[in-house]
Design a protein around this motif. Sequence first.
Motif, short mmCIF file in Angstrom:
data_model
loop_
_atom_site.label_atom_id
_atom_site.label_comp_id
_atom_site.label_asym_id
_atom_site.label_seq_id
_atom_site.Cartn_x
_atom_site.Cartn_y
_atom_site.Cartn_z
N LEU A 9 0.80 -1.22 0.00
CA LEU A 9 0.00 0.00 0.00
C LEU A 9 0.84 1.28 0.00
O LEU A 9 0.29 2.38 0.00
N GLN A 12 -0.05 4.06 -2.46
CA GLN A 12 -1.25 4.83 -2.15
C GLN A 12 -1.05 5.76 -0.96
O GLN A 12 -1.69 6.80 -0.86
N GLN A 33 -4.64 10.30 -0.83
CA GLN A 33 -4.67 8.88 -0.48
C GLN A 33 -6.02 8.27 -0.83
O GLN A 33 -6.08 7.15 -1.35
N LEU A 37 -6.39 5.17 -3.35
CA LEU A 37 -7.03 3.92 -2.92
C LEU A 37 -8.25 3.60 -3.79
O LEU A 37 -8.46 2.45 -4.19
N SER A 38 -9.03 4.62 -4.06
CA SER A 38 -10.21 4.45 -4.90
C SER A 38 -9.82 3.93 -6.29
O SER A 38 -10.44 3.00 -6.82
N ARG A 40 -6.96 2.36 -7.15
CA ARG A 40 -6.33 1.04 -7.10
C ARG A 40 -7.35 -0.07 -6.96
O ARG A 40 -7.27 -1.11 -7.61
N PHE A 48 -13.87 4.02 1.65
CA PHE A 48 -12.73 4.20 2.56
C PHE A 48 -13.07 5.19 3.67
O PHE A 48 -12.60 5.05 4.79
#
Length: 70
Positions: A9, A12, A33, A37-38, A40, A48
């Motif tokens: 991670l 991210q 971030q 994350l969204s 990925r 999240f």
Amino acid sequence: QQGLTQRDLIPQFGSESAVSMFLAGQRKLTLEQLRRLSARFKLPADVFLARERRERCLARVAAERRNYAK
């Protein structure tokens, strides 16, 4: 949960310590971030955010229990 490690991670979060601090509830997600994350995981950012709110709520409940036990 997908067999990922904290190291996985880093792209991210920017660093392994940032991943660790977030997972420990010591740090909030930044907008960047959230975006990473969204992208990925191909999920909406609010997924999240919901986790973050839940973690804060659980931390608050745990703190209240500790204070009540004193």
